[in-house]
Design a protein around this motif. Structure first.
Motif, PDB file in Angstrom:
ATOM      1  N   LYS A   1       3.476   5.318  -0.676  1.00 60.16           N
ATOM      2  CA  LYS A   1       2.273   4.313   0.193  1.00 60.16           C
ATOM      3  C   LYS A   1       2.885   3.191  -0.729  1.00 60.16           C
ATOM      4  CE  LYS A   1      -0.192   8.495   1.028  1.00 60.16           C
ATOM      5  NZ  LYS A   1      -1.555   8.522   1.401  1.00 60.16           N
ATOM      6  N   SER A   2       2.973   1.976  -0.250  1.00 58.06           N
ATOM      7  CA  SER A   2       2.532   0.911  -0.552  1.00 58.06           C
ATOM      8  C   SER A   2       1.606   0.472  -1.746  1.00 58.06           C
ATOM      9  CB  SER A   2       2.621  -0.821   0.438  1.00 58.06           C
ATOM     10  OG  SER A   2       2.172  -1.458   0.133  1.00 58.06           O
ATOM     11  N   VAL A   3       1.538  -0.074  -2.881  1.00 56.11           N
ATOM     12  CA  VAL A   3       0.371  -0.502  -3.283  1.00 56.11           C
ATOM     13  C   VAL A   3      -0.023  -1.862  -3.050  1.00 56.11           C
ATOM     14  CG1 VAL A   3       1.876   0.509  -5.231  1.00 56.11           C
ATOM     15  CG2 VAL A   3       2.063  -1.701  -4.604  1.00 56.11           C
ATOM     16  N   GLU A   4       0.515  -2.590  -1.716  1.00 58.66           N
ATOM     17  CA  GLU A   4      -0.439  -3.650  -1.606  1.00 58.66           C
ATOM     18  C   GLU A   4      -1.650  -3.370  -0.764  1.00 58.66           C
ATOM     19  OE1 GLU A   4       1.061  -7.370   2.014  1.00 58.66           O
ATOM     20  OE2 GLU A   4       1.950  -5.637   2.018  1.00 58.66           O
ATOM     21  N   LYS A   5      -1.860  -2.431  -0.646  1.00 59.89           N
ATOM     22  CA  LYS A   5      -3.181  -2.317   0.030  1.00 59.89           C
ATOM     23  C   LYS A   5      -4.481  -2.207  -1.164  1.00 59.89           C
ATOM     24  CE  LYS A   5      -1.759  -0.568   4.368  1.00 59.89           C
ATOM     25  NZ  LYS A   5      -1.542   1.370   5.730  1.00 59.89           N
ATOM     26  N   ASN A   6      -3.576  -0.968  -1.933  1.00 54.44           N
ATOM     27  CA  ASN A   6      -4.517  -1.047  -3.346  1.00 54.44           C
ATOM     28  C   ASN A   6      -5.039  -2.517  -3.573  1.00 54.44           C
ATOM     29  OD1 ASN A   6      -2.632   1.346  -3.050  1.00 54.44           O
ATOM     30  ND2 ASN A   6      -4.603   2.319  -4.260  1.00 54.44           N
ATOM     31  N   LEU A   7      -4.313  -3.386  -3.984  1.00 48.94           N
ATOM     32  CA  LEU A   7      -4.883  -4.510  -4.559  1.00 48.94           C
ATOM     33  C   LEU A   7      -5.311  -5.972  -3.561  1.00 48.94           C
ATOM     34  CD1 LEU A   7      -0.780  -5.047  -6.690  1.00 48.94           C
ATOM     35  CD2 LEU A   7      -3.148  -4.264  -7.470  1.00 48.94           C
ATOM     36  N   ARG A   8      -5.118  -5.573  -2.740  1.00 44.67           N
ATOM     37  CA  ARG A   8      -5.826  -6.069  -1.432  1.00 44.67           C
ATOM     38  C   ARG A   8      -7.022  -5.629  -1.700  1.00 44.67           C
ATOM     39  NH1 ARG A   8      -3.709  -9.204   2.561  1.00 44.67           N
ATOM     40  NH2 ARG A   8      -1.147  -9.317   2.360  1.00 44.67           N
ATOM     41  N   ALA A   9      -7.809  -4.536  -1.769  1.00 47.61           N
ATOM     42  CA  ALA A   9      -9.009  -4.166  -1.867  1.00 47.61           C
ATOM     43  C   ALA A   9      -9.577  -4.274  -3.484  1.00 47.61           C
ATOM     44  CB  ALA A   9      -8.888  -2.618  -1.015  1.00 47.61           C
ATOM     45  N   ALA A  10      -8.682  -4.295  -4.300  1.00 48.56           N
ATOM     46  CA  ALA A  10      -9.332  -4.555  -5.998  1.00 48.56           C
ATOM     47  C   ALA A  10     -10.558  -4.822  -6.032  1.00 48.56           C
ATOM     48  CB  ALA A  10      -8.389  -4.806  -6.658  1.00 48.56           C
ATOM     49  N   SER A  11     -10.521  -6.072  -5.411  1.00 45.49           N
ATOM     50  CA  SER A  11     -12.160  -7.187  -5.771  1.00 45.49           C
ATOM     51  C   SER A  11     -13.037  -6.346  -4.895  1.00 45.49           C
ATOM     52  CB  SER A  11     -12.199  -8.097  -4.939  1.00 45.49           C
ATOM     53  OG  SER A  11     -11.840  -8.806  -3.979  1.00 45.49           O
ATOM     54  N   ILE A  12     -12.756  -5.823  -3.991  1.00 51.23           N
ATOM     55  CA  ILE A  12     -14.076  -5.026  -3.318  1.00 51.23           C
ATOM     56  C   ILE A  12     -14.678  -3.560  -3.980  1.00 51.23           C
ATOM     57  CG2 ILE A  12     -15.203  -3.176  -1.309  1.00 51.23           C
ATOM     58  CD1 ILE A  12     -12.479  -4.963   0.281  1.00 51.23           C
ATOM     59  N   PHE A  13     -13.161  -3.334  -4.769  1.00 47.43           N
ATOM     60  CA  PHE A  13     -13.949  -2.172  -6.328  1.00 47.43           C
ATOM     61  C   PHE A  13     -14.143  -2.007  -7.391  1.00 47.43           C
ATOM     62  CE2 PHE A  13     -11.341   0.042  -2.100  1.00 47.43           C
ATOM     63  CZ  PHE A  13     -12.288   0.823  -2.499  1.00 47.43           C
ATOM     64  N   GLY A  14     -14.313  -3.401  -7.797  1.00 50.42           N
ATOM     65  CA  GLY A  14     -14.616  -4.646  -9.069  1.00 50.42           C
ATOM     66  C   GLY A  14     -14.077  -5.062 -10.377  1.00 50.42           C
ATOM     67  N   ILE A  15     -12.862  -5.278  -9.647  1.00 51.81           N
ATOM     68  CA  ILE A  15     -11.290  -5.722 -10.047  1.00 51.81           C
ATOM     69  C   ILE A  15     -12.016  -7.153 -10.243  1.00 51.81           C
ATOM     70  CG2 ILE A  15      -9.176  -5.986 -10.645  1.00 51.81           C
ATOM     71  CD1 ILE A  15      -9.698  -2.499 -10.802  1.00 51.81           C
ATOM     72  N   GLU A  16     -11.677  -7.929 -11.502  1.00 54.10           N
ATOM     73  CA  GLU A  16     -12.152  -8.939 -11.193  1.00 54.10           C
ATOM     74  C   GLU A  16     -11.425  -9.887 -11.442  1.00 54.10           C
ATOM     75  OE1 GLU A  16     -15.089  -9.537 -15.013  1.00 54.10           O
ATOM     76  OE2 GLU A  16     -16.336  -8.222 -14.583  1.00 54.10           O
ATOM     77  N   SER A  17     -10.796  -9.673 -11.948  1.00 52.18           N
ATOM     78  CA  SER A  17      -9.142 -11.257 -11.160  1.00 52.18           C
ATOM     79  C   SER A  17      -7.738 -10.150 -11.349  1.00 52.18           C
ATOM     80  CB  SER A  17      -9.450 -11.978 -12.051  1.00 52.18           C
ATOM     81  OG  SER A  17      -9.172 -11.751 -13.978  1.00 52.18           O
TER      82      SER A  17
END
Length: 116
Positions: free
Chosen positions: A58-74
């Motif tokens: 599974k591509s990690v790209e989708k996870n990283l694109r959603a990171a800010s939505i889940f609270g990853i600050e930067s």
């Protein structure tokens, strides 16, 4: 205390990076301030257009694109490593900033989780 999680391995072929990403999402889920820094081969994580299905992943790209939505600050990527792999703002996912001074970047965080 703001946590920085550093990932230095390629996105596929090892679970080490995924475990670090899971740690970041877990911290963010509990309202802990967390950021990600990709160095060395790790800068391939935020690359656009990954085709992980070719290796049955599974591509990690989708996870990283959603990171800010889940609270990853930067999300940051080491500038020198990006240059080595031919990456720039045109082929990194939106929101990734490149950093040139790793020592200064690391010093800005109260807790740094290094690869290991």
């Amino acid at each position: 205390m703001h946590t920085l999680i550093v990932i230095d391995c390629a996105p596929y072929g090892s679970w080490k990076g995924r475990e670090s990403l899971d740690m970041a999402f877990s911290l963010a889920a509990f309202d802990q301030p967390v950021s990600l820094l990709f160095i060395d081969e790790g800068v391939l994580w935020p690359k656009q257009g990954q085709q992980a299905d070719a290796i049955d992943q599974k591509s990690v790209e989708k996870n990283l694109r959603a990171a800010s939505i889940f609270g990853i600050e930067s999300i940051m990527a080491e500038g020198d490593a990006c240059q080595r792999f031919g990456l720039d703002s045109h082929n990194l996912i939106d929101g990734v900033s490149q950093v040139d001074d790793l020592r200064h970047t690391l010093s800005r965080y109260g807790h740094v989780v290094l690869p290991g």
